[in-house]
Motif scaffolding. Structure first.
Motif, PDB file in Angstrom:
ATOM      1  N   LYS A 190       0.437   2.461  -5.910  1.00  0.00           N
ATOM      2  CA  LYS A 190       0.925   2.087  -6.903  1.00  0.00           C
ATOM      3  C   LYS A 190      -0.255   2.161  -7.928  1.00  0.00           C
ATOM      4  O   LYS A 190      -2.102   1.018  -7.765  1.00  0.00           O
ATOM      5  N   GLY A 191       0.277   2.059  -8.947  1.00  0.00           N
ATOM      6  CA  GLY A 191      -1.436   1.981 -10.240  1.00  0.00           C
ATOM      7  C   GLY A 191      -0.871   1.259 -10.960  1.00  0.00           C
ATOM      8  O   GLY A 191      -0.037   0.175 -10.645  1.00  0.00           O
ATOM      9  N   THR A 192      -1.376   0.762 -12.096  1.00  0.00           N
ATOM     10  CA  THR A 192      -1.123  -0.006 -12.873  1.00  0.00           C
ATOM     11  C   THR A 192       0.480   0.289 -14.317  1.00  0.00           C
ATOM     12  O   THR A 192       0.378  -0.647 -15.137  1.00  0.00           O
ATOM     13  N   THR A 193       0.556   1.559 -14.136  1.00  0.00           N
ATOM     14  CA  THR A 193       1.810   2.039 -15.220  1.00  0.00           C
ATOM     15  C   THR A 193       2.190   3.002 -13.817  1.00  0.00           C
ATOM     16  O   THR A 193       1.524   3.371 -12.965  1.00  0.00           O
ATOM     17  N   GLU A 194       3.884   3.031 -14.858  1.00  0.00           N
ATOM     18  CA  GLU A 194       4.357   3.156 -13.945  1.00  0.00           C
ATOM     19  C   GLU A 194       4.099   5.648 -13.506  1.00  0.00           C
ATOM     20  O   GLU A 194       3.947   5.892 -12.430  1.00  0.00           O
ATOM     21  N   TYR A 195       3.356   5.865 -14.782  1.00  0.00           N
ATOM     22  CA  TYR A 195       2.734   6.628 -14.476  1.00  0.00           C
ATOM     23  C   TYR A 195       1.401   7.350 -13.333  1.00  0.00           C
ATOM     24  O   TYR A 195       1.395   8.099 -12.846  1.00  0.00           O
ATOM     25  N   GLN A 196       0.836   6.625 -13.778  1.00  0.00           N
ATOM     26  CA  GLN A 196      -0.388   6.337 -13.043  1.00  0.00           C
ATOM     27  C   GLN A 196      -0.086   6.756 -11.219  1.00  0.00           C
ATOM     28  O   GLN A 196      -0.612   7.028 -10.260  1.00  0.00           O
ATOM     29  N   THR A 197       1.102   5.425 -11.453  1.00  0.00           N
ATOM     30  CA  THR A 197       1.485   5.625  -9.805  1.00  0.00           C
ATOM     31  C   THR A 197       2.442   7.145  -9.797  1.00  0.00           C
ATOM     32  O   THR A 197       1.847   7.047  -8.028  1.00  0.00           O
ATOM     33  N   PHE A 198       2.786   7.638  -9.895  1.00  0.00           N
ATOM     34  CA  PHE A 198       3.360   9.174  -9.664  1.00  0.00           C
ATOM     35  C   PHE A 198       2.339   9.641  -9.624  1.00  0.00           C
ATOM     36  O   PHE A 198       2.579  10.743  -8.690  1.00  0.00           O
ATOM     37  N   GLU A 199       1.537   9.997 -10.176  1.00  0.00           N
ATOM     38  CA  GLU A 199      -0.235  10.624 -10.517  1.00  0.00           C
ATOM     39  C   GLU A 199      -0.903  10.277  -9.017  1.00  0.00           C
ATOM     40  O   GLU A 199      -1.252  11.175  -8.670  1.00  0.00           O
ATOM     41  N   LYS A 200      -0.664   9.602  -8.987  1.00  0.00           N
ATOM     42  CA  LYS A 200      -1.455   9.549  -6.928  1.00  0.00           C
ATOM     43  C   LYS A 200      -0.324   8.954  -6.105  1.00  0.00           C
ATOM     44  O   LYS A 200      -1.099  10.471  -5.017  1.00  0.00           O
ATOM     45  N   ILE A 201       1.236   9.489  -6.437  1.00  0.00           N
ATOM     46  CA  ILE A 201       1.858  10.335  -5.561  1.00  0.00           C
ATOM     47  C   ILE A 201       1.686  11.643  -5.072  1.00  0.00           C
ATOM     48  O   ILE A 201       1.716  12.322  -3.798  1.00  0.00           O
ATOM     49  N   ILE A 202       1.919  11.893  -6.268  1.00  0.00           N
ATOM     50  CA  ILE A 202       0.918  13.889  -6.886  1.00  0.00           C
ATOM     51  C   ILE A 202       0.149  13.970  -5.839  1.00  0.00           C
ATOM     52  O   ILE A 202      -0.142  14.970  -5.197  1.00  0.00           O
ATOM     53  N   LYS A 203      -0.485  13.482  -6.323  1.00  0.00           N
ATOM     54  CA  LYS A 203      -1.863  13.951  -5.588  1.00  0.00           C
ATOM     55  C   LYS A 203      -2.177  13.094  -3.683  1.00  0.00           C
ATOM     56  O   LYS A 203      -3.524  13.658  -3.446  1.00  0.00           O
ATOM     57  N   LEU A 204      -1.289  13.221  -4.096  1.00  0.00           N
ATOM     58  CA  LEU A 204      -1.230  12.166  -2.453  1.00  0.00           C
ATOM     59  C   LEU A 204      -2.352  10.819  -2.234  1.00  0.00           C
ATOM     60  O   LEU A 204      -3.679  10.849  -1.432  1.00  0.00           O
ATOM     61  N   GLU A 205      -2.826   9.914  -3.114  1.00  0.00           N
ATOM     62  CA  GLU A 205      -4.024   9.138  -3.236  1.00  0.00           C
ATOM     63  C   GLU A 205      -3.360   8.227  -2.443  1.00  0.00           C
ATOM     64  O   GLU A 205      -3.144   7.428  -3.400  1.00  0.00           O
ATOM     65  N   TYR A 206      -3.742   7.717  -1.161  1.00  0.00           N
ATOM     66  CA  TYR A 206      -3.584   6.739  -0.605  1.00  0.00           C
ATOM     67  C   TYR A 206      -4.878   6.324   0.256  1.00  0.00           C
ATOM     68  O   TYR A 206      -5.487   7.668   0.452  1.00  0.00           O
ATOM     69  N   ASP A 207      -4.971   4.950   0.532  1.00  0.00           N
ATOM     70  CA  ASP A 207      -5.826   4.818   1.469  1.00  0.00           C
ATOM     71  C   ASP A 207      -6.033   3.427   1.884  1.00  0.00           C
ATOM     72  O   ASP A 207      -5.175   2.856   1.634  1.00  0.00           O
ATOM     73  N   TYR A 208      -6.647   2.659   3.223  1.00  0.00           N
ATOM     74  CA  TYR A 208      -6.741   1.586   3.790  1.00  0.00           C
ATOM     75  C   TYR A 208      -7.940   1.002   3.322  1.00  0.00           C
ATOM     76  O   TYR A 208      -8.359   1.119   3.534  1.00  0.00           O
ATOM     77  N   PRO A 209      -7.417  -0.400   2.847  1.00  0.00           N
ATOM     78  CA  PRO A 209      -8.015  -1.051   3.023  1.00  0.00           C
ATOM     79  C   PRO A 209      -9.803  -2.035   3.730  1.00  0.00           C
ATOM     80  O   PRO A 209      -9.150  -1.416   4.679  1.00  0.00           O
ATOM     81  N   ALA A 210     -10.984  -1.111   2.838  1.00  0.00           N
ATOM     82  CA  ALA A 210     -11.980  -2.126   4.311  1.00  0.00           C
ATOM     83  C   ALA A 210     -11.523  -2.563   5.282  1.00  0.00           C
ATOM     84  O   ALA A 210     -11.315  -3.682   4.478  1.00  0.00           O
ATOM     85  N   ASN A 211     -12.367  -2.820   6.009  1.00  0.00           N
ATOM     86  CA  ASN A 211     -12.359  -4.202   7.280  1.00  0.00           C
ATOM     87  C   ASN A 211     -10.930  -4.370   7.570  1.00  0.00           C
ATOM     88  O   ASN A 211     -11.158  -5.907   7.590  1.00  0.00           O
ATOM     89  N   TYR A 212     -10.415  -3.481   7.385  1.00  0.00           N
ATOM     90  CA  TYR A 212      -9.138  -3.442   8.242  1.00  0.00           C
ATOM     91  C   TYR A 212      -8.028  -2.921   8.918  1.00  0.00           C
ATOM     92  O   TYR A 212      -8.439  -1.099   8.677  1.00  0.00           O
ATOM     93  N   PHE A 213      -8.257  -3.394   9.775  1.00  0.00           N
ATOM     94  CA  PHE A 213      -7.711  -2.859  11.365  1.00  0.00           C
ATOM     95  C   PHE A 213      -6.289  -2.352  10.785  1.00  0.00           C
ATOM     96  O   PHE A 213      -5.584  -3.126  10.939  1.00  0.00           O
TER      97      PHE A 213
END
Ligand code: ATP
Length: 317
Positions: free
Chosen positions: A245-268
């Motif tokens: 989830k980016g701030t724009t649709e373009y950023q969201t697409f970039e994250k998807i292409i780069k497979l850029e996701y992580d889990y929130p810290a301190n979140y089991f």
């Protein structure tokens, strides 16, 4: 042939929602007092906004799918001078997205309860030669007893017979209409959504956050794109927001292409869930988990996939 219904057969009650070219009302069928949702589409609006194709696809797919507990059933269609009417299951408990927003995120038990239903529903949809292509919590409705129902097939792809998954032959060939006696087709049911060439070609459809990398990169969308979306949904049920989830649709697409996701810290997040997400969110669709292997994952080890009652009759945790 059963009698044609008309709007006069229904008592139209409150408006329960509005789409970009439709309004949905709660309604009572006067002959059996059952409550349905009636989706009313303005013909003028559909033509003006060039949405005929989407409406036709929605009707054709719902007819082909017939009755399954995990899919909204289309009972009747009819029309008058101004409008088209789709009579469908009424989902008393609204969208899964609203429940998620209310709770923040789901417990592991609740996430598993819904993932099992979603996987069973998607397996059924695929067995009928249909790729949903817009799976997301907004398109998952909740019935009176909190069971899930997949809806909104306007972006779906309908495959030709030769493109169907091989094991669908053993599940029974896809029926052009389900429970024909129950369904009325007063609008034409052309196959505009039917795919004529490869099951992996197509134009951009869906919603930015759930779109698969192969669709963004190569404009391809096969059954695998629904599995990508299931990965995004599982992450979202547990974490409370979609993985990309980016701030724009373009950023969201970039994250998807780069497979850029992580889990929130301190979140089991249990490793059994992370493993599924990891194997669904694989950029190469050929390496991505398929439904049959998804069902074998450790997290689902206590699930009896063949005993449908345990999936669809179990009480919500
Ligand atoms: P769009 O067409 O812009 O993508 P949409 O798909 O949400 O929007 P509709 O399918 O017309 O449009 O639905 C409008 C609203 O009505 C939705 O917000 C949904 O929550 C609600 N709704 C749709 N179908 C049902 C149903 N069967 N039972 C209860 N509520 C429904």
């Amino acid at each position: 042939m059963s009698r044609k219904r008309s709007v006069k057969d229904f008592q139209i009650l409150d408006c329960i929602g509005e789409g970009s070219y439709s309004k949905v009302y709660k309604a009572v069928y006067l002959h059996n007092r059952r409550t349905y949702a009636v989706k009313i589409l303005s013909k003028r609006h559909i033509v003006k906004e060039k949405k005929i194709k989407y409406v036709t696809i929605e009707k054709t797919t719902l007819n082909r799918l017939g009755h399954h507990p995990g899919v909204v059933t289309l009972y009747y269609t009819f029309q008058d001078v101004d409008s088209l009417y789709f009579v469908i299951d009424y989902a008393n408990n609204g969208e899964m997205l609203s429940l998620l927003q209310k709770l923040g995120s789901f417990s592991e038990a609740l996430a598993k309860y819904y993932l099992v239903q979603l996987v069973d529903a998607v397996e059924f949809i695929h067995s009928k030669g249909i790729i949903h292509r817009d799976l997301k919590p907004e398109n998952i409705l909740l019935s009176h007893d909190w069971k899930l129902m997949v809806t909104d097939f306007g972006a779906a792809k309908i495959l030709n017979d030769e493109e169907l998954p091989k094991d669908s032959l053993t599940n029974g060939a896809p029926a052009p209409t389900a429970n024909g006696s129950d369904l009325e087709d007063s609008t034409s049911s052309s196959d505009e959504g039917t795919q004529s060439s490869s099951s992996r070609t197509g134009s951009f459809v869906g919603t930015a956050e759930y779109v698969s990398p192969e669709l963004l990169k190569y404009n391809q969308c096969g059954f695998e794109c629904d599995l990508w979306a299931i990965g995004c949904i599982l992450y979202q049920l547990i974490v409370g927001r979609p993985p990309f989830k980016g701030t724009t649709e373009y950023q969201t697409f970039e994250k998807i292409i780069k497979l850029e996701y992580d889990y929130p810290a301190n979140y089991f997040v249990p490793s059994t869930i992370k493993k599924i997400v990891e194997m669904l969110l694989i950029s190469n669709p050929e390496e991505r988990l398929v439904v049959a292997d998804l069902k074998k994952m450790e997290w689902f080890k206590n699930v009896s996939w063949t005993e449908k009652d345990t999936i669809w009759k179990k009480k919500v945790p």
